[in-house]
Design an enzyme around this catalytic site. Sequence first.
Site, PDB file in Angstrom:
ATOM      1  CG  HIS A   1      -2.036   2.719   9.023  1.00  0.00           C
ATOM      2  ND1 HIS A   1      -3.025   3.339   8.288  1.00  0.00           N
ATOM      3  CD2 HIS A   1      -2.204   1.383   8.831  1.00  0.00           C
ATOM      4  CE1 HIS A   1      -3.751   2.411   7.666  1.00  0.00           C
ATOM      5  NE2 HIS A   1      -3.264   1.211   7.968  1.00  0.00           N
TER       6      HIS A   1
ATOM      7  CG  HIS B   1      -1.818  -1.180   1.304  1.00  0.00           C
ATOM      8  ND1 HIS B   1      -3.079  -1.168   0.746  1.00  0.00           N
ATOM      9  CD2 HIS B   1      -1.653  -2.422   1.826  1.00  0.00           C
ATOM     10  CE1 HIS B   1      -3.658  -2.355   0.932  1.00  0.00           C
ATOM     11  NE2 HIS B   1      -2.806  -3.139   1.588  1.00  0.00           N
TER      12      HIS B   1
ATOM     13  CG  ASP C   1      -1.152  -6.370   3.796  1.00  0.00           C
ATOM     14  OD1 ASP C   1      -1.358  -5.290   3.193  1.00  0.00           O
ATOM     15  OD2 ASP C   1      -2.014  -6.918   4.497  1.00  0.00           O
TER      16      ASP C   1
ATOM     17  CG  ASP D   1      -5.808  -5.781   0.105  1.00  0.00           C
ATOM     18  OD1 ASP D   1      -6.074  -6.888   0.603  1.00  0.00           O
ATOM     19  OD2 ASP D   1      -5.062  -4.958   0.652  1.00  0.00           O
TER      20      ASP D   1
ATOM     21  CG  HIS E   1      -3.929 -10.399   3.479  1.00  0.00           C
ATOM     22  ND1 HIS E   1      -5.214 -10.884   3.438  1.00  0.00           N
ATOM     23  CD2 HIS E   1      -4.018  -9.074   3.168  1.00  0.00           C
ATOM     24  CE1 HIS E   1      -6.040  -9.902   3.112  1.00  0.00           C
ATOM     25  NE2 HIS E   1      -5.334  -8.788   2.939  1.00  0.00           N
TER      26      HIS E   1
HETATM   27  O1  DOR Z   1      -3.963  -4.620   7.694  1.00  0.00           O
HETATM   28  C1  DOR Z   1      -4.370  -4.218   6.627  1.00  0.00           C
HETATM   29  N1  DOR Z   1      -4.122  -2.975   6.202  1.00  0.00           N
HETATM   30  N2  DOR Z   1      -5.083  -5.055   5.857  1.00  0.00           N
HETATM   31  C2  DOR Z   1      -5.696  -4.630   4.739  1.00  0.00           C
HETATM   32  O2  DOR Z   1      -6.334  -5.438   4.101  1.00  0.00           O
HETATM   33  C3  DOR Z   1      -5.603  -3.213   4.317  1.00  0.00           C
HETATM   34  C4  DOR Z   1      -4.396  -2.589   4.868  1.00  0.00           C
HETATM   35  C5  DOR Z   1      -4.378  -1.081   4.730  1.00  0.00           C
HETATM   36  O3  DOR Z   1      -4.688  -0.564   3.664  1.00  0.00           O
HETATM   37  O4  DOR Z   1      -3.997  -0.417   5.696  1.00  0.00           O
END
Ligand code: DOR
Length: 441
Positions: free
Chosen positions: A316, A69, A312, A159, A239
């Site tokens: 954040h 991401h 993955d 996703d 995942h």
């Molecule tokens: O833990 C996750 N974060 N799982 C996901 O499917 C999306 C992802 C996110 O975009 O932060």
Amino acid sequence: MTEAIVFRRVRALDPAGALDAEVDVVVERGRITRVGRDAAAELVASDRVRVVERAGAWLMPGLIDLHAHLREPGAEGKEDVASGLRAAAAGGFVDVCCMPNTRPVNDSRVVTEMLVAKARALGTVRLHPIGAITVGQKGEHLAEMADLKDAGAVAVSDDGRCVTNSQVMRRALEYAATFDLPVIQHAEDHALTEGAQMHEGAVSTKLGLRGWPRVAEDVIVARDVLLAEYVGARYHVAHVSTQGAVRILRDAKARGIGATAEVTPHHLLLTHEALLGYDTACKVNPPLREAEDVEALRRALADGTIDCIATDHAPHGVLDKHVELAEAAPGVIGLELCLPLLLGLVRQGVLSLSRLIDALTRAPARVVGLEVPRIRDGARADLVLVDPLARWTIDPARLRTKSRNTPFAGHAVQGRVVMTMCEGRVVHEERHEPHDEPEAE
Ligand code: DOR
């Protein structure tokens, strides 16, 4: 002017060619031009050649991440294409597939083209957008997959959200198959996970948190495998986290159904017990499971039931993570930590080194149809040089990603990416700062 780079007396590891030998590898004009014992002996004296020599170093094909991401467009404070690709290069990756759960969602030609153009202008590692399955990832109307593919998308996925409607999923598989795009499913029956904070089990009971039961993943994987078989499409599970999903995939593969799967480093290394201190860094979707799931995932990865490893990488910021667990966003960063963390499983004998490399190179290349990275004459020079003995402690502040959300802060690891090369260009090289040096044994 440097005309060639020589990796001198490295242990070259290329499982796709059954190569594991001490050799010289010569790179010229973006390609590997020579591989062999002492093959560069007469070249190393030339001042037009850069010689990279490091005792005990391993040279592998460049890694491929199927699942990252990068948050652009819309949340560039957490990550953007430039920082994400810098982190990828530092982690040894030369190909990164980025998920479409951005703002706006990448369900269109214009967003896909923007991402491809940005990455190209940066000239570091390659970016391959994954388009959305449905418009706005709402699970209702199919996105225009012809446009997505034409603009450079290598797969489709919603996703972060699951395509739960069976009719929409059937049509998605059929439509994607006409463009030879794999459909990557986030397997979660949302009706079974509403309000969930973590895996449903003894720990969630103890903490008084609502649980995400394994069966919410299993029912979707089982249904999708049946649909993929029925319509004859390429289906990939993102995942994978449960022993039940592993069982279903094993059965599907035995019956020749076109189903593939990936597993993340965190699901291979941690269990729900990591949540005992309410640590939001351990909140992830799907959640960390139990020891028996971890065991099943490890075995499935080792025997090929799970094809690949994907990070993955889900950056954040503090506003999403330094809050109570119920409010915290799920996700962990992964690009720079994947290889060092998983080399630990090789040392423990859980996984062979060649299977680890395969799961990060050839296997993901096959899922999305990318060139399989190789170490042989004529191959594109996509390489990663690793010091397998370097010991270091994970310090999130020192990573290239913009975000710091990892449950592995303070973990001691062994093995470090020294250099990453993409198409003959050095896109990452270890910084030589005093406190960056490997710790003494
Ligand atoms: O833990 C996750 N974060 N799982 C996901 O499917 C999306 C992802 C996110 O975009 O932060």
